[in-house]
Write a protein that holds these residues in place. Structure first.
Motif, PDB file in Angstrom:
ATOM      1  N   VAL A 246      56.602  29.376 -19.900  1.00 41.42           N
ATOM      2  CA  VAL A 246      57.473  29.691 -18.746  1.00 41.42           C
ATOM      3  C   VAL A 246      57.863  31.173 -18.742  1.00 41.42           C
ATOM      4  CG1 VAL A 246      58.366  27.333 -18.670  1.00 41.42           C
ATOM      5  CG2 VAL A 246      59.681  29.101 -19.892  1.00 41.42           C
ATOM      6  N   ILE A 247      57.577  31.881 -19.846  1.00 44.22           N
ATOM      7  CA  ILE A 247      57.813  33.335 -19.871  1.00 44.22           C
ATOM      8  C   ILE A 247      56.649  33.987 -19.125  1.00 44.22           C
ATOM      9  CG2 ILE A 247      57.949  35.352 -21.408  1.00 44.22           C
ATOM     10  CD1 ILE A 247      59.255  33.448 -23.484  1.00 44.22           C
ATOM     11  N   LYS A 248      56.959  34.866 -18.176  1.00 40.83           N
ATOM     12  CA  LYS A 248      55.916  35.410 -17.293  1.00 40.83           C
ATOM     13  C   LYS A 248      55.691  36.900 -17.569  1.00 40.83           C
ATOM     14  CE  LYS A 248      55.367  31.523 -15.193  1.00 40.83           C
ATOM     15  NZ  LYS A 248      54.477  30.676 -15.991  1.00 40.83           N
ATOM     16  N   LYS A 249      54.419  37.229 -17.790  1.00 38.50           N
ATOM     17  CA  LYS A 249      54.060  38.592 -18.169  1.00 38.50           C
ATOM     18  C   LYS A 249      54.501  39.636 -17.133  1.00 38.50           C
ATOM     19  CE  LYS A 249      50.198  41.200 -19.992  1.00 38.50           C
ATOM     20  NZ  LYS A 249      48.771  41.263 -20.232  1.00 38.50           N
ATOM     21  N   GLU A 250      54.355  39.257 -15.849  1.00 31.72           N
ATOM     22  CA  GLU A 250      54.599  40.265 -14.813  1.00 31.72           C
ATOM     23  C   GLU A 250      56.068  40.340 -14.373  1.00 31.72           C
ATOM     24  OE1 GLU A 250      53.554  36.329 -13.296  1.00 31.72           O
ATOM     25  OE2 GLU A 250      52.631  37.635 -14.782  1.00 31.72           O
ATOM     26  N   MET A 251      56.914  39.540 -15.016  1.00 27.88           N
ATOM     27  CA  MET A 251      58.328  39.509 -14.612  1.00 27.88           C
ATOM     28  C   MET A 251      59.217  40.155 -15.678  1.00 27.88           C
ATOM     29  SD  MET A 251      58.302  37.434 -11.837  1.00 27.88           S
ATOM     30  CE  MET A 251      59.519  36.142 -11.584  1.00 27.88           C
ATOM     31  N   VAL A 252      60.426  40.528 -15.250  1.00 25.61           N
ATOM     32  CA  VAL A 252      61.473  40.870 -16.217  1.00 25.61           C
ATOM     33  C   VAL A 252      61.994  39.533 -16.750  1.00 25.61           C
ATOM     34  CG1 VAL A 252      63.824  41.763 -16.463  1.00 25.61           C
ATOM     35  CG2 VAL A 252      62.149  43.028 -15.092  1.00 25.61           C
ATOM     36  N   ASN A 253      61.817  39.278 -18.045  1.00 32.78           N
ATOM     37  CA  ASN A 253      62.217  37.988 -18.618  1.00 32.78           C
ATOM     38  C   ASN A 253      63.552  38.084 -19.353  1.00 32.78           C
ATOM     39  OD1 ASN A 253      59.829  36.234 -18.040  1.00 32.78           O
ATOM     40  ND2 ASN A 253      58.770  37.851 -19.182  1.00 32.78           N
ATOM     41  N   ILE A 254      64.448  37.189 -18.995  1.00 38.07           N
ATOM     42  CA  ILE A 254      65.751  37.133 -19.679  1.00 38.07           C
ATOM     43  C   ILE A 254      65.929  35.712 -20.197  1.00 38.07           C
ATOM     44  CG2 ILE A 254      68.260  37.400 -19.425  1.00 38.07           C
ATOM     45  CD1 ILE A 254      67.769  39.094 -16.941  1.00 38.07           C
ATOM     46  N   SER A 255      66.211  35.559 -21.476  1.00 32.82           N
ATOM     47  CA  SER A 255      66.531  34.197 -21.915  1.00 32.82           C
ATOM     48  C   SER A 255      68.027  34.087 -22.148  1.00 32.82           C
ATOM     49  CB  SER A 255      65.747  33.816 -23.171  1.00 32.82           C
ATOM     50  OG  SER A 255      66.249  34.509 -24.278  1.00 32.82           O
ATOM     51  N   VAL A 256      68.590  32.971 -21.684  1.00 29.10           N
ATOM     52  CA  VAL A 256      70.008  32.702 -21.942  1.00 29.10           C
ATOM     53  C   VAL A 256      70.071  31.663 -23.053  1.00 29.10           C
ATOM     54  CG1 VAL A 256      70.920  33.335 -19.690  1.00 29.10           C
ATOM     55  CG2 VAL A 256      70.067  31.037 -20.048  1.00 29.10           C
ATOM     56  N   ALA A 271      70.472  37.673 -11.411  1.00 33.24           N
ATOM     57  CA  ALA A 271      69.014  37.863 -11.497  1.00 33.24           C
ATOM     58  C   ALA A 271      68.416  37.724 -10.096  1.00 33.24           C
ATOM     59  CB  ALA A 271      68.399  36.836 -12.445  1.00 33.24           C
ATOM     60  N   GLY A 272      68.960  36.797  -9.315  1.00 33.47           N
ATOM     61  CA  GLY A 272      68.507  36.637  -7.933  1.00 33.47           C
ATOM     62  C   GLY A 272      68.867  37.851  -7.082  1.00 33.47           C
ATOM     63  N   LYS A 273      70.081  38.341  -7.258  1.00 30.17           N
ATOM     64  CA  LYS A 273      70.550  39.441  -6.397  1.00 30.17           C
ATOM     65  C   LYS A 273      69.892  40.790  -6.713  1.00 30.17           C
ATOM     66  CE  LYS A 273      75.125  37.543  -5.375  1.00 30.17           C
ATOM     67  NZ  LYS A 273      76.523  37.501  -5.837  1.00 30.17           N
ATOM     68  N   LEU A 274      69.460  40.957  -7.972  1.00 29.74           N
ATOM     69  CA  LEU A 274      68.954  42.282  -8.372  1.00 29.74           C
ATOM     70  C   LEU A 274      67.427  42.342  -8.458  1.00 29.74           C
ATOM     71  CD1 LEU A 274      71.611  43.190 -11.126  1.00 29.74           C
ATOM     72  CD2 LEU A 274      71.556  43.933  -8.731  1.00 29.74           C
ATOM     73  N   LYS A 275      66.740  41.395  -7.792  1.00 29.42           N
ATOM     74  CA  LYS A 275      65.284  41.380  -7.984  1.00 29.42           C
ATOM     75  C   LYS A 275      64.587  42.618  -7.434  1.00 29.42           C
ATOM     76  CE  LYS A 275      64.015  38.055  -4.323  1.00 29.42           C
ATOM     77  NZ  LYS A 275      65.348  37.562  -3.898  1.00 29.42           N
ATOM     78  N   ASP A 276      65.182  43.237  -6.415  1.00 30.86           N
ATOM     79  CA  ASP A 276      64.562  44.464  -5.889  1.00 30.86           C
ATOM     80  C   ASP A 276      64.586  45.588  -6.926  1.00 30.86           C
ATOM     81  OD1 ASP A 276      63.900  43.232  -3.575  1.00 30.86           O
ATOM     82  OD2 ASP A 276      65.643  43.961  -2.436  1.00 30.86           O
ATOM     83  N   GLU A 277      65.638  45.615  -7.729  1.00 31.66           N
ATOM     84  CA  GLU A 277      65.698  46.646  -8.784  1.00 31.66           C
ATOM     85  C   GLU A 277      64.591  46.407  -9.813  1.00 31.66           C
ATOM     86  OE1 GLU A 277      69.590  47.424 -10.463  1.00 31.66           O
ATOM     87  OE2 GLU A 277      70.552  47.227  -8.497  1.00 31.66           O
ATOM     88  N   ALA A 278      64.268  45.129 -10.042  1.00 29.25           N
ATOM     89  CA  ALA A 278      63.171  44.810 -10.976  1.00 29.25           C
ATOM     90  C   ALA A 278      61.845  45.260 -10.379  1.00 29.25           C
ATOM     91  CB  ALA A 278      63.155  43.319 -11.277  1.00 29.25           C
ATOM     92  N   LYS A 279      61.698  45.048  -9.067  1.00 28.10           N
ATOM     93  CA  LYS A 279      60.446  45.479  -8.405  1.00 28.10           C
ATOM     94  C   LYS A 279      60.294  46.992  -8.497  1.00 28.10           C
ATOM     95  CE  LYS A 279      59.935  41.477  -5.461  1.00 28.10           C
ATOM     96  NZ  LYS A 279      60.372  40.839  -4.240  1.00 28.10           N
ATOM     97  N   ALA A 283      58.001  45.393 -11.932  1.00 27.32           N
ATOM     98  CA  ALA A 283      57.911  43.948 -12.205  1.00 27.32           C
ATOM     99  C   ALA A 283      57.828  43.192 -10.885  1.00 27.32           C
ATOM    100  CB  ALA A 283      59.127  43.486 -12.999  1.00 27.32           C
ATOM    101  N   GLN A 284      57.378  41.931 -10.959  1.00 27.39           N
ATOM    102  CA  GLN A 284      57.333  41.138  -9.714  1.00 27.39           C
ATOM    103  C   GLN A 284      58.675  40.497  -9.387  1.00 27.39           C
ATOM    104  OE1 GLN A 284      54.093  38.363  -9.887  1.00 27.39           O
ATOM    105  NE2 GLN A 284      52.552  39.975  -9.861  1.00 27.39           N
ATOM    106  N   GLY A 285      59.562  40.460 -10.359  1.00 25.34           N
ATOM    107  CA  GLY A 285      60.864  39.851 -10.129  1.00 25.34           C
ATOM    108  C   GLY A 285      61.540  39.595 -11.455  1.00 25.34           C
ATOM    109  N   ILE A 286      62.569  38.751 -11.433  1.00 28.66           N
ATOM    110  CA  ILE A 286      63.318  38.464 -12.665  1.00 28.66           C
ATOM    111  C   ILE A 286      63.209  36.978 -12.959  1.00 28.66           C
ATOM    112  CG2 ILE A 286      65.565  38.583 -13.825  1.00 28.66           C
ATOM    113  CD1 ILE A 286      66.318  40.833 -11.870  1.00 28.66           C
ATOM    114  N   ASN A 287      62.852  36.665 -14.184  1.00 28.49           N
ATOM    115  CA  ASN A 287      62.624  35.286 -14.602  1.00 28.49           C
ATOM    116  C   ASN A 287      63.641  34.926 -15.687  1.00 28.49           C
ATOM    117  OD1 ASN A 287      61.210  32.821 -14.980  1.00 28.49           O
ATOM    118  ND2 ASN A 287      60.001  33.732 -16.646  1.00 28.49           N
ATOM    119  N   VAL A 288      64.560  34.014 -15.355  1.00 30.02           N
ATOM    120  CA  VAL A 288      65.522  33.563 -16.363  1.00 30.02           C
ATOM    121  C   VAL A 288      64.980  32.285 -16.988  1.00 30.02           C
ATOM    122  CG1 VAL A 288      67.892  32.824 -16.817  1.00 30.02           C
ATOM    123  CG2 VAL A 288      67.453  34.579 -15.094  1.00 30.02           C
TER     124      VAL A 288
END
Ligand code: BF8
Ligand code: SF4
Length: 637
Positions: A246-256, A271-279, A283-288
């Motif tokens: 479930v960890i994605k290479k192209e994403m910013v990965n954060i584990s809680v 993580a949802g609100k800041l996805k543009d900053e990840a792009k 990165a393609q987005g943020i993956n928690v």
């Protein structure tokens, strides 16, 4: 040891091999290097004062009492109480934090809103509050105050116990003088009685342990679940994914990682609100992704994928693709930081009383929840560019699983079969033997046990024998990883169990229900107790009479022993697959594990439930099945 002997999870095996190549020690290596002390592992070592440490040698050789005169039974019973007190304090503190958060939220001091008004009303009514003409915030405030009373009041009994406990169990505890007044008072009293020169009667110490179990159950588990459902919503069936894939290479990965969803929920939100900053950093987005019980909380309510469970918590870092691991409390290995220092991963601690040297600390409080969550997500985004591409290797396996089986969801599913009397189909299936009984598979994984193997083997054995399995904690993760939280898992189930779960599933528009129902995190063992209470009341019997049991095959944490004590107090047998460190005292072993015919004072006789210690999962299943059959027989089934 070969990595194949350390974990059943091939993704974890792959990461363990990678760690070895890179010269990194994990919990599994540390377990192999650490010899367990023969005295400590039987509970006979006392360090309750500076006359000691004193330890009692087995077989009557050497000194048989400590300097103060404490014998082996006192020492073992007292150590057991110490362990259960630690577990209870953890859960009570968890519940208190959530109560406080609700109070702050309704007073406009913290950025949370009540998500589940129906649950709020149900809890308020259960606590005896008048709900007429009150708005959501007023009512939530009264509920929070009732919760905080359970840490303050000097007389009476825990509000949450009066609300949630089975009435027959309560009568028994009252008769035995075990009812807790408030959580802090009881924890302090337990600490005071285990001090040098305090309680020296082993049986009395064990009864004190039962009171701790009740505090754990009501001021810990039930209160946490009820308040979290009010604040974040009651879980509904949800489909999600498990394992390191479930960890994605192209994403910013954060584990809680940790336990209280106050922080984890905010991380998901930001993580949802800041996805543009990840792009913006490529990165393609943020993956928690979740680890341990924070993972369970987010899985149950939001379908957030789960990367892994306790023993392999270092593995997400070893993928080389984890930007941050954010933690709050409990089950957080201090070794995480050592592993993270070999990668670009930032370990972020968040609470003033759980820090780790070398880790980043971003102070989290409910008042500044949004600021802290933003800061954490932004740190993760900034780390994306620090990856070392040569170190990235993510196992690709992913397993699908269903979770979200709150009692409310289970009743809802049963209503599709019988709208007027939803429990009837379940009770009928148990009465007819279509379902032999139910077992709660709970608790941990432990780096000393081949990860997931006992959890999975025991569950398989039970469902094969038509036992319905409900699961929580890291055990539920084990089952999720190996397909037992998916309808596909029914291929391992006995025919009659398969038929009934298929029928209920199809009545709800699903191919079938899974053979194991994921009911949540460790505090959500409260949900299991609520289900048992509802079944007992429906049948007009005590919980102790039901053909059910609990099992924690890969135990490691004091919290698991506190939860086990709570279930035993309600008359439910509890199996542990790891040495509970009491075997040095024959008396303690007998009180906890003997059947009532065989020893003058036993938990079996006093409460109707006992401890079962068996490391072999297949043998354990057999013992559990026999106890379930005996309980069926006593019920005339
Ligand atoms: O409370 S199951 S290893 S994470 S103690 Fe810890 Fe055990 Fe996991 Fe959750 Ni529970
Ligand atoms: Fe030894 Fe008694 Fe002190 Fe324990 S309390 S360390 S047994 S003297």
């Amino acid at each position: 040891k070969d990595v194949k002997d350390l974990s059943m999870d091939t993704g974890v095996q792959q990461m363990l091999a990678k760690a070895r190549e890179e010269g990194i020690d994990t919990a599994f290596d540390r377990a192999a290097k650490m010899n367990q002390c023969g005295f400590g592992s039987t509970g006979v070592c006392c360090k309750h004062c500076l006359e000691g440490p004193c330890r009692i040698a087995p077989n009557g050789k050497g000194a048989q009492t400590g300097v103060c005169g404490a014998n082996v039974d006192t020492i073992v019973a007292r150590n057991f109480l110490t362990t259960v007190t630690e577990g209870t304090a953890s859960h009570a503190e968890h519940a208190r934090e959530v109560a406080h958060a609700i109070l702050e939220a309704v007073e406009g001091k913290a950025p949370y809103a009540i998500q589940d008004e129906a649950k709020l009303k149900a809890v308020a009514q259960g606590l005896g509050l008048n709900t007429e003409g009150k708005n959501v915030n007023q009512l939530a405030k009264e509920v929070a105050i009732k919760a905080l009373e359970d840490f303050q009041k000097q007389h009476g009994t825990l509000n949450w116990l009066k609300f949630r406990a089975n009435s027959k169990s309560v009568e028994n505890w009252k008769k035995l003088g075990l009812l807790p007044v408030n959580a802090h008072l009881e924890i302090t009293k337990a600490m005071a009685r285990q001090v040098m020169g305090g309680d020296a009667d082993p049986t009395n110490l064990l009864l004190g342990t039962v009171t701790m179990g009740l505090v754990d159950g009501y001021a810990g588990l039930h209160m946490s679940t009820d308040l979290q459902d009010i604040l974040f919503g009651t879980p509904k069936a949800v489909k999600a994914q498990y394992r390191l894939g479930v960890i994605k290479k192209e994403m910013v990965n954060i584990s809680v990682h940790g336990h209280i969803p106050l922080l984890a929920e905010k991380v998901v939100e930001w993580a949802g609100k800041l996805k543009d900053e990840a792009k913006a950093v490529g990165a393609q987005g943020i993956n928690v992704v979740g680890v341990c019980c924070s993972g369970n909380e987010l899985l149950m309510r939001k379908g957030v994928p789960v990367a892994t469970n306790y023993a392999s918590q270092e593995m997400p870092i070893i993928t080389g693709a984890l930007e941050a691991m954010v933690v709050d409390i409990q089950c957080i290995m201090p070794g995480l930081q050592t592993v993270a220092s070999c990668y670009h991963t930032e370990i972020i601690t968040t609470l003033p009383y759980v820090k780790m040297s070398g880790a980043t600390h971003v102070e989290f409080s409910t008042e500044r929840a949004d600021e802290a969550a933003q800061e954490i997500v932004r740190k993760a985004i900034a780390n994306f560019k620090k990856r070392d591409p040569r170190k990235i290797s993510i196992p690709n396996e992913v397993t699908e699983a269903y979770a979200g089986f709150s009692v409310e969801q289970i009743v809802e599913a049963l209503k599709a079969v019988n709208a007027e009397d939803p429990l009837k189909p379940l009770v009928d299936a148990i009465a007819s033997g279509q379902i032999l009984g139910a077992v709660a598979l709970v608790g941990c994984t432990n780096p000393r046990v081949k990860q997931d193997s006992s959890n999975v083997a025991l569950a398989m054995e039970l469902i094969k024998n038509n036992v319905l399995v409900v699961a929580t904690g890291c055990s539920a993760h084990s089952l999720g990883k190996f397909g037992l939280l998916s309808p596909d898992g029914l291929q391992y189930a006995g025919e009659s169990l398969r038929n009934i779960l298929t029928a209920i599933g199809q009545a709800n528009g699903l191919p079938a229900l899974p053979p194991a129902l994921h009911m949540g995190s460790c505090v959500d063992n409260s949900r299991i107790a609520d289900l048992l209470n509802a079944l007992a009341n429906y049948l007009g019997v005590g919980i102790k009479d039901l053909p059910v049991a609990g099992s924690c095959p890969e135990t490691h944490h004091p919290k698991a022993l506190a939860i086990g004590t709570y279930f035993i107090a309600n008359g439910v047998d509890v199996h542990v697959g790891v040495n509970p460190q009491v075997t040095g005292s024959e008396l303690v072993v007998n009180v906890l594990t003997a059947e009532k015919e065989n020893f003058p004072v036993t938990t079996d006789g006093l409460f109707g439930g006992k401890l079962i210690y068996e490391e072999d999962p297949v043998k354990a299943a057999e013992i559990i099945l026999n106890r379930i059959k005996a309980k069926r027989k006593a019920l005339g089934l």
